[in-house]
Design an enzyme around this catalytic site. Structure first.
Site, PDB file in Angstrom:
ATOM      1  N   LEU A   1       0.824  -1.217   0.000  1.00  0.00           N
ATOM      2  CA  LEU A   1       0.000   0.000   0.000  1.00  0.00           C
ATOM      3  C   LEU A   1       0.854   1.261   0.000  1.00  0.00           C
ATOM      4  O   LEU A   1       1.809   1.364   0.773  1.00  0.00           O
ATOM      5  CB  LEU A   1      -0.906   0.005   1.234  1.00  0.00           C
TER       6      LEU A   1
ATOM      7  N   ASP B   1       0.536   8.825   1.369  1.00  0.00           N
ATOM      8  CA  ASP B   1       0.947  10.199   1.081  1.00  0.00           C
ATOM      9  C   ASP B   1       2.279  10.341   0.344  1.00  0.00           C
ATOM     10  O   ASP B   1       3.243   9.629   0.670  1.00  0.00           O
ATOM     11  CB  ASP B   1       1.130  10.972   2.393  1.00  0.00           C
TER      12      ASP B   1
HETATM   13  C1  FRU Z   1      -2.520  11.052   5.876  1.00  0.00           C
HETATM   14  C2  FRU Z   1      -1.853  10.348   7.044  1.00  0.00           C
HETATM   15  C3  FRU Z   1      -0.867  11.251   7.771  1.00  0.00           C
HETATM   16  C4  FRU Z   1       0.084  10.271   8.391  1.00  0.00           C
HETATM   17  C5  FRU Z   1       0.164   9.205   7.325  1.00  0.00           C
HETATM   18  C6  FRU Z   1       0.351   7.813   7.864  1.00  0.00           C
HETATM   19  O1  FRU Z   1      -2.989  10.164   4.928  1.00  0.00           O
HETATM   20  O2  FRU Z   1      -2.817   9.838   7.937  1.00  0.00           O
HETATM   21  O3  FRU Z   1      -1.460  12.135   8.699  1.00  0.00           O
HETATM   22  O4  FRU Z   1       1.325  10.838   8.671  1.00  0.00           O
HETATM   23  O5  FRU Z   1      -1.052   9.273   6.604  1.00  0.00           O
HETATM   24  O6  FRU Z   1       0.564   6.913   6.826  1.00  0.00           O
END
Ligand code: FRU
Length: 488
Positions: free
Chosen positions: A40, A43
């Site tokens: 997966l 970000d």
């Molecule tokens: C956003 C988030 C961020 C976090 C990351 C974890 O999609 O929830 O706030 O750092 O993904 O994967």
């Protein structure tokens, strides 16, 4: 590198090798977007042009198509089109990041590359800890962890993460996404002179601050950008309730235009505007490249109840990044356009001048396929609706009477149609990027954007037009990007 880290990285590489053929056999695997080699992706992280080379890091769970203890995966490029899969940048091995090296950003100082990220810790008793951490590199590939540089300040709970760092007037600034003890989302500003010691400047913006009403229980992934003498705060608030055509995805991403007072950290701003009108766009991040462009990547996905219904999961991967987009501020509005470099992928041009669509559904000679780019210029829509149907799975539609644009697709879980609509006073230009399971639509040269994943029958390559409109159309097939490199 410690033995533990070598082991963690090796386990991830084993997954890549194990599922390589399965992943690449997927008919929905994309041709010109960045994806996880397996597992997966969420970000985009640490975007930077460092020593001339573009770096895109990303949140990555190599072991499953669910969220978990995230790594930082890494791609690099010299042209923003073709990429190299680099070794893993960060693996969650230390006490302060045991349950994930969460999102963050990159800056360059004195020839070194600094990554700021969130160390995520979940304790057995259900409590969480969060640390804003630093890792430094002199080659952009191998990183040395320096540990936490910022602890949780008073007033916030452990949903405190996603540091974005920039320089202004000889000081460094960091904005962090936060949740207050009374569950309000905020962006909090810190400053430093040496990138290691950080002090709080103030509460930049948030739910209930600076004239903003109730606006979500958590703000993720804040990013402050400077455009045309103004500041633009990008943020991904969680907890907005649907209102009219707005906020129908589980979480939103958007921006406020305003002015930051660097002395007290206060950001005076206008209204929140969604960056994207589609279904799958979240956690965008920007960087400024050596050409001075502000470039944005988003996560072409969102964490919601439909995520686990995506068909790519049966081939051991899920999600992708958006195309890179150039961001500009025109008046008070953020415009996004695909980076001009993507034109290098164009081939097999087909043109139709002065196409008249009058009522019934039509197809145009040579206008079908995927992956491709469609450009409709000088669009004039007559009375009623003008529709473009993509592979019998997504329908883009402009209603000239209501002055509304919409995108309909089939919900991946319920198999029912679902729609996202936005106000648009006129339609003059449409640029549509179709990849094997994604669409990105740039409207009126980037005034509005629709981003979505969709899963048409792989052999349905049809494109049709319906309603009342006149336009010039150009179609290009798009070449598959090259991904060089191994992972070792
Ligand atoms: C956003 C988030 C961020 C976090 C990351 C974890 O999609 O929830 O706030 O750092 O993904 O994967």
């Amino acid at each position: 590198m410690t033995a533990k880290e070598v082991q963690l990285m090796q386990q991830a590489y084993n997954e890549v090798v194990k599922y390589k053929d399965k992943v690449s056999s997927d008919p929905y695997r994309l041709d010109y977007h960045l994806m996880p080699p397996v597992g997966l992706l969420n970000d985009p992280n640490g975007l930077i042009q460092y020593k001339g080379v573009y770096h895109v890091f990303y949140q990555w769970n190599p072991f499953a198509t669910t969220h978990g203890a995230k790594y930082w995966g890494h791609y690099s490029s010299t042209d923003m089109v073709h990429w190299r899969l680099e070794p893993i940048a960060l693996a969650p091995r230390e006490w302060y990041e045991r349950n994930g090296c969460y999102s963050g950003s990159a800056v360059e100082e004195n020839g070194l590359l600094y990554l700021f990220y969130t160390g995520n810790v979940k304790n057995e008793d259900g409590t969480r800890e969060t640390y804003q951490c630093l890792a430094v590199s002199s080659d952009g590939i191998h990183f040395e962890k320096k540990g936490p540089v910022l602890r949780l300040p008073k007033g916030y709970n452990a949903h405190f993460r996603d540091p974005k760092v920039w320089r202004s007037n000889d000081r460094w600034y960091m904005v962090v996404g936060a949740q207050t003890h009374d569950e309000k989302g905020e962006a909090v500003l810190f400053t430093s002179t040496d990138l290691y010691n950080w002090e709080k400047v103030g509460r930049m913006a948030g739910s209930g601050l600076n004239g903003l009403g109730n606006f979500g229980y958590m703000w993720e992934c804040p990013d402050l950008i400077h455009l045309n003498g103004k500041e633009v705060l990008l943020v991904s608030p969680q907890g907005l309730k649907p209102r009219g055509h707005l906020y129908h995805n589980l979480f939103q991403s958007g921006y406020f235009v305003g002015q930051l007072d660097y002395r007290n950290g206060k950001f005076r701003h206008g209204d929140f505007v969604e960056l994207d009108r589609g279904f799958d766009f979240y956690a965008p991040q920007t960087f400024t490249d050596e050409k001075g462009r502000t470039v944005l990547y988003g996560w072409m996905g969102i964490t919601d109840e439909d995520e686990q219904s995506q068909p790519t999961i049966s081939n051991n991967w899920v999600h992708a990044l958006t195309l890179p987009r150039k961001v500009e501020l025109i008046g008070e509005k953020v415009y996004q356009r695909p980076l001009v470099e993507l034109e290098k992928l164009r081939k097999n041009q087909v043109r139709h001048q002065n196409v008249k669509v009058e009522g019934k559904q039509v197809e145009l000679a040579g206008v079908n396929g995927t992956p491709l780019e469609l450009l409709l210029n000088s669009v004039r829509v007559g009375k009623g609706k003008f529709e473009v149907t993509l592979r019998n799975e997504a329908v883009l539609s402009y209603d000239a009477d209501k002055q509304e644009m919409s995108l309909q697709r089939t919900n991946v879980k319920t198999k029912q149609p679902e729609i996202r609509t936005c106000k648009l006073s006129s339609l003059s230009n449409l640029q549509i990027f179709m990849d094997r399971s994604s669409i990105e639509v740039f409207i009126n040269n980037g005034e509005e954007v629709y981003t979505a994943r969709y899963f048409p029958a792989p052999d349905d390559l049809s494109i049709s037009f319906k309603g009342n409109a006149i336009f010039d159309l150009t179609k290009w097939d798009l070449e598959k990007i090259k991904i060089a490199g191994g992972l070792s």
